[in-house]
Design an enzyme around this catalytic site. Structure first.
Site, mmCIF file in Angstrom:
data_model
loop_
_atom_site.group_PDB
_atom_site.id
_atom_site.type_symbol
_atom_site.label_atom_id
_atom_site.label_comp_id
_atom_site.label_asym_id
_atom_site.label_seq_id
_atom_site.Cartn_x
_atom_site.Cartn_y
_atom_site.Cartn_z
ATOM 1 C CG ASN A 9 -1.574 1.278 1.298
ATOM 2 O OD1 ASN A 9 -1.994 2.083 0.432
ATOM 3 N ND2 ASN A 9 -2.296 1.576 2.527
ATOM 4 C CE LYS A 11 0.618 3.430 5.048
ATOM 5 N NZ LYS A 11 0.034 3.589 6.394
ATOM 6 C CG HIS A 95 -6.007 1.742 5.187
ATOM 7 N ND1 HIS A 95 -5.323 2.848 6.130
ATOM 8 C CD2 HIS A 95 -4.942 1.222 4.837
ATOM 9 C CE1 HIS A 95 -4.243 2.485 6.527
ATOM 10 N NE2 HIS A 95 -3.861 1.521 5.894
ATOM 11 C CD GLU A 97 -3.188 5.624 6.812
ATOM 12 O OE1 GLU A 97 -2.943 5.629 5.790
ATOM 13 O OE2 GLU A 97 -1.936 4.999 7.478
ATOM 14 C CD GLU A 166 -3.613 -2.651 7.201
ATOM 15 O OE1 GLU A 166 -2.704 -2.862 6.874
ATOM 16 O OE2 GLU A 166 -4.487 -1.480 7.138
ATOM 17 N N GLY A 172 2.285 2.172 10.628
ATOM 18 C CA GLY A 172 3.050 3.305 10.523
ATOM 19 C C GLY A 172 3.587 3.873 11.977
ATOM 20 C CB SER A 202 5.055 -1.782 11.943
ATOM 21 O OG SER A 202 4.496 -0.438 12.087
HETATM 22 C C1 PEP Z 1 -0.861 0.198 5.806
HETATM 23 O O1 PEP Z 1 -0.673 1.279 5.417
HETATM 24 O O2 PEP Z 1 -1.884 -0.538 5.441
HETATM 25 C C2 PEP Z 1 0.118 -0.356 6.756
HETATM 26 C C3 PEP Z 1 0.014 -1.555 7.407
HETATM 27 O O3 PEP Z 1 1.307 0.359 6.955
HETATM 28 P P1 PEP Z 1 2.585 0.268 7.687
HETATM 29 O O4 PEP Z 1 3.107 -0.964 7.113
HETATM 30 O O5 PEP Z 1 3.412 1.152 7.357
HETATM 31 O O6 PEP Z 1 2.191 0.108 8.974
#
Ligand code: PEP
Length: 242
Positions: A9, A11, A95, A97, A166, A172, A202
């Site tokens: 992803n 982003k 997501h 976010e 998640e 992040g 992460s």
């Molecule tokens: C994500 O954007 O879905 C995500 C898991 O980000 P990160 O791996 O940076 O934590």
């Protein structure tokens, strides 16, 4: 035995020139193989670039969001059918976010998953609890509530989706769920849904193998580390069954 699915992803990162290099590196590093599936979800304006760079390769591509509406007066929105025209296989929906910063409710996420399926895309439906919710012992209830809206909306089509667990506190932040915590949450999801469940939060080359070795972890959704082709490649290698 099939390997696990690794989805990057990006982003809101990228630019025409740097994408060219990143996509070329990704493509050069990966050959078709049954043992794994890889995809990258890029910002809308770069879908054509992903299509041009990745067509005919082992790497699929997708979007990071779609509108819940099929067409019409929704300025600034992008329909799932539009995304599908660029050869996408996947669309991330819900997501954290977008839930947190763009007000997406469980029902909106469910409608987006339906719109993605209607357009022939595989929705990757993200669910997960905040740190406060985990500390209050609400993880299972939150995840099941988020899924219930999608299940109610999709009915038997639910079997066509992918879920990404998640935990919001791990996205992040550099904090990863322990493999045991991930396994527990994935098992909850699999108790109500028989679909692939990815772990996100992460994921990095140094923790991917342990997370991906959990029996209910079917792959990874990778944010930050997916912007570095070597890191993504290392995570993909960790996803190959030994
Ligand atoms: C994500 O954007 O879905 C995500 C898991 O980000 P990160 O791996 O940076 O934590």
């Amino acid at each position: 035995m099939r390997g696990k699915l690794v989805v990057g992803n990006w982003k809101m990162h990228g630019g025409l020139r740097q994408n060219d290099a990143l996509l070329a590196d990704l493509r050069a590093g990966w050959q078709p193989a049954d043992a794994r599936e890889i995809a990258v979800c890029v910002p809308f304006p770069y879908l054509w670039q992903a299509q041009a760079a990745l067509s005919g390769s082992a790497i699929a591509w997708g979007a990071q969001n779609v509108s819940e509406h099929p067409i019409g007066a929704h300025t600034g929105e992008v329909a799932a059918t539009m995304v599908a025209e660029f050869g996408c296989r996947y669309a991330i929906v819900g997501h954290s976010e977008r839930r947190a910063m763009h007000g997406e409710t469980d029902d909106v996420v469910a409608a987006k998953a339906a719109a993605a399926l209607d357009a022939g895309l595989v929705p990757i439906v993200c669910v997960g609890e905040t740190l406060e919710q985990r500390q209050a012992g609400e993880t299972k209830a939150i995840v099941l509530r988020q899924l219930a809206a999608v299940i109610a909306r999709l009915g038997t089509r639910m079997a066509q989706m992918v879920v990404a667990y998640e935990p919001v506190w791990a996205i992040g932040t550099g904090k990863t769920a322990t493999p045991q915590l991930a396994q527990e949450a994935h098992a909850v999801i699999k108790s109500v849904l028989d679909v692939p469940v990815l772990y996100g939060g992460s994921v990095k080359p140094d923790n991917a193998a342990e997370l991906l070795s959990q029996p209910s972890v079917d792959g990874a959704l990778v944010g930050g580390a997916s912007l570095d082709p070597e890191s993504l490649a290392a995570i993909c290698r960790a996803a190959i069954p030994s």
